[in-house]
Design an enzyme around this catalytic site. Structure first.
Site, PDB file in Angstrom:
ATOM      1  N   TYR A 144      22.463 -22.571  -6.152  1.00 28.07           N
ATOM      2  CA  TYR A 144      22.307 -21.611  -5.055  1.00 28.07           C
ATOM      3  C   TYR A 144      23.223 -20.405  -5.233  1.00 28.07           C
ATOM      4  CZ  TYR A 144      19.382 -24.034  -1.618  1.00 28.07           C
ATOM      5  OH  TYR A 144      18.335 -24.607  -0.946  1.00 28.07           O
ATOM      6  N   LYS A 193      21.602 -35.800 -11.273  1.00 22.54           N
ATOM      7  CA  LYS A 193      20.686 -35.824 -12.415  1.00 22.54           C
ATOM      8  C   LYS A 193      21.557 -35.854 -13.675  1.00 22.54           C
ATOM      9  CE  LYS A 193      16.512 -35.603 -14.213  1.00 22.54           C
ATOM     10  NZ  LYS A 193      15.521 -36.688 -14.062  1.00 22.54           N
ATOM     11  N   ASP A 225      15.365 -38.093  -9.079  1.00 21.04           N
ATOM     12  CA  ASP A 225      13.923 -38.378  -9.074  1.00 21.04           C
ATOM     13  C   ASP A 225      13.666 -39.776  -8.514  1.00 21.04           C
ATOM     14  OD1 ASP A 225      15.232 -39.341 -11.344  1.00 21.04           O
ATOM     15  OD2 ASP A 225      13.598 -38.883 -12.737  1.00 21.04           O
ATOM     16  N   ASP A 249      19.014 -30.031  -0.349  1.00 18.65           N
ATOM     17  CA  ASP A 249      18.013 -29.230   0.360  1.00 18.65           C
ATOM     18  C   ASP A 249      16.682 -29.967   0.357  1.00 18.65           C
ATOM     19  OD1 ASP A 249      16.852 -26.937   1.605  1.00 18.65           O
ATOM     20  OD2 ASP A 249      16.015 -26.380  -0.353  1.00 18.65           O
ATOM     21  N   ASP A 253      14.830 -32.471   3.605  1.00 17.00           N
ATOM     22  CA  ASP A 253      13.495 -32.243   4.182  1.00 17.00           C
ATOM     23  C   ASP A 253      12.655 -33.524   4.095  1.00 17.00           C
ATOM     24  OD1 ASP A 253      13.980 -29.566   4.785  1.00 17.00           O
ATOM     25  OD2 ASP A 253      12.057 -28.895   3.966  1.00 17.00           O
TER      26      ASP A 253
HETATM   27  C1  IPM Z   1      18.175 -25.216   4.676  1.00 19.52           C
HETATM   28  C2  IPM Z   1      17.257 -24.065   4.360  1.00 19.52           C
HETATM   29  C3  IPM Z   1      18.036 -22.988   3.610  1.00 19.52           C
HETATM   30  C4  IPM Z   1      18.556 -23.635   2.332  1.00 19.52           C
HETATM   31  C5  IPM Z   1      17.195 -21.732   3.335  1.00 19.52           C
HETATM   32  C6  IPM Z   1      16.745 -21.089   4.623  1.00 19.52           C
HETATM   33  C7  IPM Z   1      17.912 -20.741   2.459  1.00 19.52           C
HETATM   34  O1  IPM Z   1      16.152 -24.522   3.651  1.00 19.52           O
HETATM   35  O2  IPM Z   1      19.181 -25.007   5.380  1.00 19.52           O
HETATM   36  O3  IPM Z   1      17.891 -26.328   4.231  1.00 19.52           O
HETATM   37  O4  IPM Z   1      17.841 -23.681   1.326  1.00 19.52           O
HETATM   38  O5  IPM Z   1      19.691 -24.072   2.353  1.00 19.52           O
HETATM   39 MG    MG Z   2      16.046 -26.628   3.434  1.00 24.96          MG
END
Ligand code: IPM
Ligand code: MG
Length: 361
Positions: A144, A193, A225, A249, A253
């Site tokens: 990042y 990884k 993975d 990240d 999700d």
């Molecule tokens: C998160 C979001 C951010 C990230 C984006 C909005 C840049 O997806 O906080 O998970 O990738 O960190």
């Molecule tokens: Mg995110």
């Protein structure tokens, strides 16, 4: 208790769910005799409209003057991402804010509500004993924050992103995560990884050193993975997951949606300075903004984390979590968490929050 809170609502659904979280905080303030003083700062596209800057100095100053930051979300509609207002707006706002305040430790918590377990993409048998997983995501290193290059090379378009970690960056979040693991199931899986990446080899070395100093915590390493697969195959094996920025990240999700909706996962970002930022793990969802249909739960639970971690107001935080649960148990749903059951009452963002507030009273 008197606390100053920086309110950075941002874009998309951010402002409307933020208003609801503030209504919940106001209810808590009245009930428990606190004063929460809000100062609103512009961030993301909303800040660009006024300052031509996605994270203006005025907003940084508001954060500096506050005891905690409650953040909404940033980012614009996909079809407008080439406009200056939205181009790289996330990197220039939330990523810049994380970096500016050294919020290196991100914590995301998934919770499963049995009443809406039918919305989970997983089979009921995998959820039968409930799920309670937290993920620690390093937040200001990795790919990042390395150099990002988009250019031409040997007559064609070329791009490169570099990933970097220092051992102190890894140690800082690892120590924090082991300490939290001690307060939970005493079980931590570090995800990397290391079969390919140098940053992951270092990650594994440093985490192993920290693990050696925390022998009461059961620690194991898992390749990312495999972890992505294990999360959908047998999520109950996880208690605390510790991982780097990019993997965190993605995996957060994946974890969030096991509950049925990305609109349910709160997060907290900590720094050594003690200042912390609280935000929903999901995005700004511009397609559903201003329709009063967004799920306010992640924002409300982020406010709850703020009370617990920044202000040490544990009963207050628990009261919010219980009130959210009570609204769900009573059958109230925003449309993203409606299972279709006849007993449910599908309501708007505000009306769902009304029920949370009613449960608090
Ligand atoms: C998160 C979001 C951010 C990230 C984006 C909005 C840049 O997806 O906080 O998970 O990738 O960190
Ligand atoms: Mg995110």
């Amino acid at each position: 208790m008197n606390k100053k809170i920086a309110i950075l609502a941002g874009d998309g659904i951010g402002p409307e769910v933020m208003v609801q979280a503030q209504r919940v905080l106001d209810t808590i303030a009245r009930k428990f005799g606190h004063t929460f003083e809000y100062t609103e700062g512009l961030v993301g596209g909303a800040a660009y409209d006024v300052y031509q800057d996605h994270l203006p100095p005025a907003t940084i100053e508001i954060c500096n003057q506050s005891d905690a930051i409650l953040f909404g979300s940033v980012g614009g509609p996909v079809h407008l991402l080439n406009e200056p207002k939205w181009a790289n707006s996330e990197a220039k706002s939330i990523l810049a804010l994380r970096k500016a305040f050294n919020f290196n430790i991100n914590f995301r918590k998934m919770a499963l509500y049995p009443e809406i377990a039918a919305l989970s993409p997983l089979k009921p048998a995998l959820l039968a004993n409930g799920l309670d997983v937290v993920i620690f995501r390093e937040l200001i290193g990795d790919i990042y924050f390395g150099e990002h290059i988009l250019d031409q090379k040997d007559g064609e378009r070329h791009a490169s992103d570099s990933a970097e970690y220092t051992e102190s960056q890894i140690r800082s979040i690892a120590e924090y995560a082991f300490n939290v693991a001690r307060t939970r199931g005493k079980k931590l899986v570090s995800v990397d990884k290391a079969n390919v990446l140098a940053t992951s080899k270092l990650w594994r070395q440093v985490v192993s050193e920290v693990a050696a100093k925390n022998p009461d915590i059961e620690h194991s390493d898992m390749l990312v993975d495999n972890c992505a697969m294990q999360i959908v195959k047998n999520p109950a094996q996880f208690d605390v997951i510790l991982t780097a920025n990019l993997f965190g990240d993605i995996l957060s999700d994946e974890l969030s949606v096991l509950s049925g909706s990305v609109g349910m996962m709160p997060s907290a970002s900590f720094s050594a300075s003690g200042l912390a930022l609280y935000e929903p793990a999901g995005g700004s969802a511009p397609d559903i903004a201003n329709l009063n249909i967004a799920n306010p739960i992640a924002q409300i639970l982020s406010a709850s984390l703020m009370l617990a971690y920044s202000f040490n107001l544990l009963p207050e935080s628990q009261a919010i979590d219980a009130a959210v649960k009570a609204a769900i148990v009573a059958g109230y749903r925003t449309s993203d968490i409606a299972t279709g059951d006849a007993s449910e009452k599908v309501v708007g963002t505000k009306e769902f929050t009304d029920q949370v507030i009613a449960a608090l009273a």
